[in-house]
Design a protein around this motif. Structure first.
Motif: not given
Length: 615
Positions: A45-57, A92-98
């Protein structure tokens, strides 16, 4: 992907600590930008150094966040992508779905719009990120911004009851006294305004605005009379001076000047206070507005308090405020051009007296009073705030280093200095070039705007608009009093009641004091002085008392005030936020002593006026 009900989205936002403080229109606009997304196991969902386009709840599923240091955090029913709500351009952080799951996706543009309404959103988003890195939840739910409805206090109940009962009673009593309907209605409206001030039922600038609107709705006076203040030269003067004061403070010129002044002045509180007192005195003959003078002196006061490291609410800071305040107020009666009401009442004098007092002779005749109030200020300051002896020595070498660190004057500082000198010289030499200081202030305002020294945001936030509306509304009420003939009716009604004066100046002074103070309870400074002069000048002439003495006494006594609403300068100090630096109770007590000093100045002037042949 599937859409959820807006109410469910709003409930989910309110449950989250990041958005718990959002409500009303900002929340409604944010809900309109949301959409639900589903993600599969292993999806990033979020890759480090990629453009921060979205926030996820996160609504369901489990995600894993990896910090740059390698710390792994499990995310369940939380959020990720807080960078999109902050000033960070990339994740700044990587977020991956488990596991597979579902989340509410919020675009960066919608978050920026919410942050414009709630600037604390960006800092709260960074706190959320810090919690992942530090392993401790720093982000706490925001307190609700909705203020609970509190029951009315006894003061408010008494105030609103008076507002409902007293104005109709005054209307009927005025009609029974023989006043025309228009005058009776105006007195009723004016009484409601004064009651709102007395009981502090609203901010000070609101009651006169309500009165102006009521006068216009009823049609008591033409719009060009009620709104005359908003089309007068006073508006351009106030705008120009307030803008100049804002630029002087924001450019750093006031701070640079204060460092320079503290280095060169003797290191004693007396000289610190004297610098502010004399600054106001110097501005008095060239600026016919105490509020305008105060707006230029207050930035220097603030920088001096900070430069001297004076504790807030200390006696030293309060003494400095007394010097800054009195410097801009005490000399208001001492010059013809120090007060707009002086100029208004000046026209009431006979032509011979106008020729006599048009120049420097006004100040000469007021010389004893000027010396008296100045000596009283110095004496009261010493006795009440303590002897002006310095505590810890002022670190002048450190101040010199601070001044050196500022470097050469910036372009903004030079422009602010040129603007100040332009207005100072232009207003001083107005009698030569015949250009009104109001137009000089208008040229100055245009120049500051064109040079970009006063941005749109500065124009909105750094100009004291409530104070400007307060003063201009009072100007409209003053003109309405004259238009309706209330001042003349009052003069005719009380003229024969003062035959006991018998031409004795010592007896006339308390009469002038009583009339002016009673009028000032319900009228602003300008209207109070003008109406008092209208009432007292014919009485003085019948008692063979020089009319100029009457004008001067009303000018000096109209500056006496007891309640905050009676002094626009004091309200200006509170509105600027500088009231936090001084002890209000002690400052008000100092003001009461200066009220007595004005009365003393009048009596001490009698022998001097006799020597000048004025009485």
């Amino acid at each position: 992907m599937s859409d959820q009900n807006d109410s469910e989205h709003a409930a989910r936002l309110r449950r989250d600590a990041l958005f718990s403080g959002a409500s009303g229109k900002p929340l409604a606009r944010l809900v309109g930008s949301l959409r639900t997304v589903e993600f599969a196991a292993g999806e990033v969902l979020c890759a480090r150094n990629a453009a921060a386009k979205f926030l996820y709840l996160i609504e369901s599923g489990e995600l894993q966040l990896a910090t740059p240091a390698g710390r792994v955090v499990a995310l369940t029913d939380q959020r990720c992508g807080e960078e999109a709500a902050s000033d960070m351009a990339s994740y700044l952080c990587d977020v991956t779905a488990i596991t597979p799951g579902r989340a509410i996706q919020i675009p960066r543009e919608a978050l920026a719009e919410l942050a414009a309404a709630d600037p604390s959103l960006r800092s709260r988003a960074l706190l959320g990120l810090m919690g992942y890195v530090g392993g401790e939840p720093f982000l706490k739910p925001a307190a609700s911004k909705r203020k609970p409805l509190l029951p009315l206090s006894p003061r408010e109940i008494a105030g609103w009851t008076s507002v409902v009962i007293v104005p109709p009673a005054i209307y009927f009593l005025a009609g029974m006294a023989g006043l025309v309907v228009e005058a009776a209605l105006f007195l009723a409206i004016l009484s409601g305004t004064v009651l709102m001030w007395l009981f502090t039922l609203a901010d000070e600038f609101i009651p006169p605005l309500i009165a102006i609107v009521a006068v216009l709705i009823v049609g008591l006076v033409p719009p060009d009379v009620a709104l005359a203040g908003f089309s007068s030269r006073t508006l351009t003067t106030l705008l120009g001076v307030y803008a100049l004061a804002a630029v002087i403070a924001s450019s750093g010129l006031s701070y640079r000047f204060m460092l320079w002044l503290l280095i060169r002045l003797p290191d004693t509180p007396f000289w610190h206070q004297a610098a502010l007192l004399l600054s106001g005195y110097i501005l008095s003959p060239i600026m016919p507005s105490g509020n305008a003078r105060l707006s230029l002196v207050l930035p220097f006061y603030k920088d001096m308090v900070e430069g001297l490291n004076l504790p807030a609410q200390s006696r030293a800071a309060t003494a400095l405020m007394a010097a800054a305040f009195s410097g801009t107020v005490l000399f208001s009666p001492m010059f013809l051009t120090s007060k707009s009401s002086n100029l208004m009442v000046f026209g009431m004098l006979p032509t011979q007296l106008q020729n006599q007092f048009q120049g420097a002779f006004w100040f000469v005749a007021a010389g004893v009073a000027a010396l008296t109030v100045t000596a009283a200020h110095l004496l009261v300051t010493r006795l009440y705030f303590g002897a002006p002896t310095a505590g810890a020595p002022l670190p002048k070498p450190r101040l010199a280093r601070q001044l050196a660190l500022l470097g050469p004057m910036t372009g903004a500082e030079k422009a602010a200095l040129i603007g100040f000198l332009f207005f100072l010289v232009g207003a001083t030499t107005a009698s030569l070039h015949q250009i009104s200081p109001a137009w000089i202030a208008a040229f100055l305002l245009v120049g500051l705007l064109l040079l970009g020294l006063l941005s749109k945001q500065d124009f909105q936030q750094k100009i004291d608009w409530p104070m400007i509306f307060f003063l201009l509304s009072l100007d409209g009420l003053s003109r309405a009093i004259t238009y309706l003939g209330l001042d003349t009716a009052l003069a005719q009604g009380v003229g024969s009641a003062f035959d006991f004066v018998g031409g004795r100046m010592a007896v006339f002074i308390p009469v002038a004091l009583a009339v002016t103070l009673m009028l000032r309870l319900v009228l602003p400074v300008t209207a109070g002085m003008v109406v008092a002069a209208v009432v007292l000048v014919p009485i003085a002439q019948a008692q063979f008392i020089n009319p100029w003495v009457v004008v001067f006494l009303t000018a000096m006594f109209s500056d006496i005030w007891f309640m905050p609403y009676q002094s626009s300068q004091y309200l200006q100090v509170l509105g600027s936020g500088l009231g936090q630096y001084c002890r209000r109770a002690e400052f008000l007590l100092y003001n009461h002593w200066m009220n007595l000093a004005r009365i003393l100045a009048a009596y001490l002037s009698i022998p001097y006026w006799e020597w000048l042949g004025l009485v």
